[in-house]
Design a protein around this motif. Structure first.
Motif, PDB file in Angstrom:
ATOM      1  N   UNK A   1     138.297  67.023   0.024  1.00 13.16           N
ATOM      2  CA  UNK A   1     137.746  66.435  -1.199  1.00 13.16           C
ATOM      3  C   UNK A   1     137.856  67.441  -2.332  1.00 13.16           C
ATOM      4  N   UNK A   2     137.862  66.917  -3.568  1.00 12.88           N
ATOM      5  CA  UNK A   2     137.975  67.794  -4.727  1.00 12.88           C
ATOM      6  C   UNK A   2     136.757  68.697  -4.876  1.00 12.88           C
ATOM      7  N   UNK A   3     135.589  68.184  -4.554  1.00 14.59           N
ATOM      8  CA  UNK A   3     134.385  68.987  -4.760  1.00 14.59           C
ATOM      9  C   UNK A   3     133.299  68.630  -3.750  1.00 14.59           C
ATOM     10  N   UNK A   4     132.505  69.623  -3.458  1.00 16.76           N
ATOM     11  CA  UNK A   4     131.265  69.468  -2.711  1.00 16.76           C
ATOM     12  C   UNK A   4     130.175  70.047  -3.610  1.00 16.76           C
ATOM     13  N   UNK A   5     129.631  69.225  -4.485  1.00 12.78           N
ATOM     14  CA  UNK A   5     128.670  69.709  -5.466  1.00 12.78           C
ATOM     15  C   UNK A   5     127.434  70.267  -4.781  1.00 12.78           C
ATOM     16  N   UNK A   6     127.031  71.442  -5.247  1.00 16.56           N
ATOM     17  CA  UNK A   6     125.945  72.163  -4.587  1.00 16.56           C
ATOM     18  C   UNK A   6     124.663  71.356  -4.564  1.00 16.56           C
ATOM     19  N   UNK A   7     124.372  70.637  -5.645  1.00 17.28           N
ATOM     20  CA  UNK A   7     123.118  69.886  -5.707  1.00 17.28           C
ATOM     21  C   UNK A   7     123.133  68.639  -4.832  1.00 17.28           C
ATOM     22  N   UNK A   8     124.302  68.301  -4.272  1.00 22.10           N
ATOM     23  CA  UNK A   8     124.402  67.149  -3.385  1.00 22.10           C
ATOM     24  C   UNK A   8     124.304  67.544  -1.908  1.00 22.10           C
ATOM     25  N   UNK A   9     124.312  68.843  -1.659  1.00 23.27           N
ATOM     26  CA  UNK A   9     124.213  69.315  -0.277  1.00 23.27           C
ATOM     27  C   UNK A   9     122.735  69.632   0.004  1.00 23.27           C
ATOM     28  N   UNK A  10     122.232  69.122   1.130  1.00 24.72           N
ATOM     29  CA  UNK A  10     120.812  69.301   1.470  1.00 24.72           C
ATOM     30  C   UNK A  10     120.688  69.902   2.862  1.00 24.72           C
ATOM     31  N   UNK A  11     119.932  70.994   2.942  1.00 20.78           N
ATOM     32  CA  UNK A  11     119.524  71.559   4.230  1.00 20.78           C
ATOM     33  C   UNK A  11     118.013  71.707   4.166  1.00 20.78           C
ATOM     34  N   UNK A  12     117.301  70.798   4.804  1.00 19.34           N
ATOM     35  CA  UNK A  12     115.840  70.779   4.779  1.00 19.34           C
ATOM     36  C   UNK A  12     115.332  71.030   6.192  1.00 19.34           C
ATOM     37  N   UNK A  13     115.015  72.293   6.473  1.00 16.16           N
ATOM     38  CA  UNK A  13     114.536  72.656   7.804  1.00 16.16           C
ATOM     39  C   UNK A  13     113.048  72.396   7.983  1.00 16.16           C
ATOM     40  N   UNK A  14     112.386  71.913   6.945  1.00 19.19           N
ATOM     41  CA  UNK A  14     110.973  71.550   7.059  1.00 19.19           C
ATOM     42  C   UNK A  14     110.826  70.104   7.516  1.00 19.19           C
ATOM     43  N   UNK A  15     111.604  69.214   6.892  1.00 20.60           N
ATOM     44  CA  UNK A  15     111.531  67.793   7.230  1.00 20.60           C
ATOM     45  C   UNK A  15     112.642  67.329   8.161  1.00 20.60           C
ATOM     46  N   UNK A  16     113.606  68.212   8.444  1.00 20.11           N
ATOM     47  CA  UNK A  16     114.684  67.862   9.369  1.00 20.11           C
ATOM     48  C   UNK A  16     115.718  66.933   8.784  1.00 20.11           C
ATOM     49  N   UNK A  17     116.281  67.309   7.628  1.00 19.52           N
ATOM     50  CA  UNK A  17     117.300  66.487   6.966  1.00 19.52           C
ATOM     51  C   UNK A  17     118.504  67.358   6.611  1.00 19.52           C
ATOM     52  N   UNK A  18     119.683  66.868   6.943  1.00 17.12           N
ATOM     53  CA  UNK A  18     120.934  67.535   6.595  1.00 17.12           C
ATOM     54  C   UNK A  18     121.836  66.541   5.880  1.00 17.12           C
ATOM     55  N   UNK A  19     122.318  66.914   4.689  1.00 14.92           N
ATOM     56  CA  UNK A  19     123.226  66.044   3.935  1.00 14.92           C
ATOM     57  C   UNK A  19     124.459  66.822   3.513  1.00 14.92           C
ATOM     58  N   UNK A  20     125.634  66.202   3.727  1.00 18.96           N
ATOM     59  CA  UNK A  20     126.909  66.762   3.283  1.00 18.96           C
ATOM     60  C   UNK A  20     127.611  65.682   2.466  1.00 18.96           C
ATOM     61  N   UNK A  21     128.023  66.018   1.242  1.00 16.64           N
ATOM     62  CA  UNK A  21     128.668  65.022   0.387  1.00 16.64           C
ATOM     63  C   UNK A  21     129.917  65.602  -0.259  1.00 16.64           C
ATOM     64  N   UNK A  22     131.034  64.916  -0.063  1.00 11.44           N
ATOM     65  CA  UNK A  22     132.287  65.282  -0.706  1.00 11.44           C
ATOM     66  C   UNK A  22     132.710  64.199  -1.682  1.00 11.44           C
TER      67      UNK A  22
END
Length: 243
Positions: A84-105
């Motif tokens: 992908x052209x970009x993986x915008x930093x604000x679209x990537x989520x690593x939440x080790x408190x609530x247990x959520x992982x997001x990867x967006x291209x």
């Protein structure tokens, strides 16, 4: 007339069935590699998030995975910048408190190369997990079928864009195994209700010694009482005086 109508309907129904089968079979897919298994408590382990567009040109792919943060923590995420052209930093989520992982291209339509799988599925990202506690870990996809924030989608370049991820990806289960000689959070033996064999031996020795001591005491006490009984005053009855 009926025969002519049947000839008209048959091709239409055939086309509808073919289109339905095409949409059902050739739909975008997310998956995880390895697809479950066993990992050791105390060790890190890796998974690959795979993407397969099934022939569509993709402008946006978002993978959202839920996990139990009491069992694992996301330690590192490595994205594949080549698809992908970009993986915008604000679209990537690593939440080790609530247990959520997001990867967006994302790739801009008309401004660059869109993503399209050629052959085998591609690695969207590689995730490194740190094990926190031994138990059964489930990695679950957050999916509604709609292009909503923090929801798993795969958007094809169209007008309007359409989500080609028509079904929820399969969840994955890992078993985190703990060594028998260790427990999380301090290295002490877990409370299992079992008694240490060494303690059993010590208890037996103490019990036998206590019984032996008691027996000796009773025996000696009995001998003393018996000897004392034999030392009682003896009355001698002599012959009566006939005077």
């Amino acid at each position: 007339m009926r025969l002519r109508l049947a000839h008209m309907i048959a091709p239409v129904m055939t086309g509808i069935i073919f289109l339905w089968m095409t949409v059902s079979v050739y739909a975008g897919q997310f998956s995880v590699r390895p697809n479950g298994g066993y990992v050791n408590y105390g060790d890190d382990f890796y998974i690959d998030v795979l993407i397969d567009s099934e022939g569509d040109d993709i402008s946006l792919a978002r993978a959202v995975i839920l996990f139990d943060p009491s069992l694992v923590k996301v330690k590192e995420v490595s994205v594949n910048n080549g698809i992908f052209q970009s993986f915008q930093e604000d679209k990537q989520i690593v939440d080790n408190t609530n247990g959520v992982l997001q990867i967006e291209g994302f790739s801009q339509s008309g401004a660059g190369r869109l993503y399209k799988t050629a052959g085998e599925p591609d690695v969207l990202a590689r995730i490194r997990f740190e094990t926190v506690y031994p138990d059964v870990l489930k990695l679950e996809w957050k999916y509604s079928g709609q292009n909503m924030p923090n929801d798993t989608v795969m958007m094809a370049d169209a007008s309007p864009p359409r989500n080609v991820l028509t079904s929820k990806p399969s969840d994955t289960t890992f078993t985190i195994q703990a060594p028998q000689s260790a427990s999380p959070g301090g290295g002490n033996h877990p409370a299992t209700g079992e008694v240490d064999p060494v303690l059993i031996k010590v208890a037996v020795v103490i019990g036998v010694a206590s019984m032996a001591t008691g027996a000796v005491y009773i025996w000696s006490h009995w001998l003393q009482n018996d000897a004392g009984g034999r030392r009682k005053t003896v009355v001698v009855l002599g012959e009566q005086d006939n005077d």
